[in-house]
Design an enzyme around this catalytic site. Sequence first.
Site, short mmCIF file in Angstrom:
data_model
loop_
_atom_site.label_atom_id
_atom_site.label_comp_id
_atom_site.label_asym_id
_atom_site.label_seq_id
_atom_site.Cartn_x
_atom_site.Cartn_y
_atom_site.Cartn_z
N LYS A 191 0.81 -1.22 0.00
CA LYS A 191 0.00 0.00 0.00
C LYS A 191 0.85 1.27 0.00
CE LYS A 191 -4.30 -1.66 2.10
NZ LYS A 191 -5.31 -1.40 3.14
N ASP A 212 -10.42 3.06 2.18
CA ASP A 212 -10.61 2.47 3.51
C ASP A 212 -11.34 3.42 4.45
OD1 ASP A 212 -9.43 0.03 2.93
OD2 ASP A 212 -7.43 0.67 3.55
#
Length: 308
Positions: free
Chosen positions: A66, A115
């Site tokens: 990420k 997220d």
Amino acid sequence: MKRIGLIGFPVAHSASPAMQNAAFAAAGLDWQYELWHTPLEELAERVWRIRDDDSIAGANVTVPHKVNVMPFLDEISRHAEAIGAVNTIVKRAPPATSPSPVGRGAAALIGDNTDWIGFLNDLRWHGVDIGAGAAPDGRKTLVLGAGGSARGVVYALAHSGLAVTVVNRDAARARRLVDDLRAVFPDSRLSAQTLDVDGLSEAAQDARLIVNCTSAGMAPNQDATPWPDGAPFPRDAVLYDLVYKPRVTRLMRQAESAGLRVIGGIGMLAEQGAAAFALWTAGLTLPLSIAEVANVMRRALGDACATA
């Protein structure tokens, strides 16, 4: 057929194909979601393939890439930049007057993070009203952990104006997270505390929402919990555990026994997936709203996790 893939190492355990392929089918799209097992040494090549292959519309990114993927992208959204991690890649054809840095005519890759909005949307779905600012009684939110998941959650909470205390065994890491996000939200009320009995007891006493962002309790270590023996839970709080395998964690059982309402993390997985779906399909006319897409994903995840 268009393709979307999950970049990570490993990825075989992921439930994302089940929910995304169910959503593509429900929306009438001839799209396919795939798992792309990608060691670090193959990451640059993987990103180039996304850029170069016309059948690929984008990607998701999971651990451990990420952060690693960010230098290979052309643009980073303000949300992903503030959180410091990308979980979604969107592919866009650049205007002829503004080519991608890799060359005229090449597709541009934009990194985003869903997220944080997935977390907030799932709280709303469960009827947890965090409102704006502190509750009338001044109670705050407690976040357990200071890793990548915690950064997204703290960003979401600070973005919503809540007071947040980050609790982590490595207090210095918690302070770094707090310092990073204070730079984004200068007026935010963020603090850090050590994750031990004394520190947690102090931090939890006036919490109205507790969010577990650690991996404690995740399969195959279902007996683990981040909540130490001897630390009391606050009264009338909600416990949200990002772990979704198993559906009910040891932490959730502890909190429920203490009278708290508990919520597992499977809904956040669906909501962040629906937000990524919206980015990939922007500009298309679809028969489903994004809220309906999220519900399709919730049902698919329920079936997938029930048989896992």
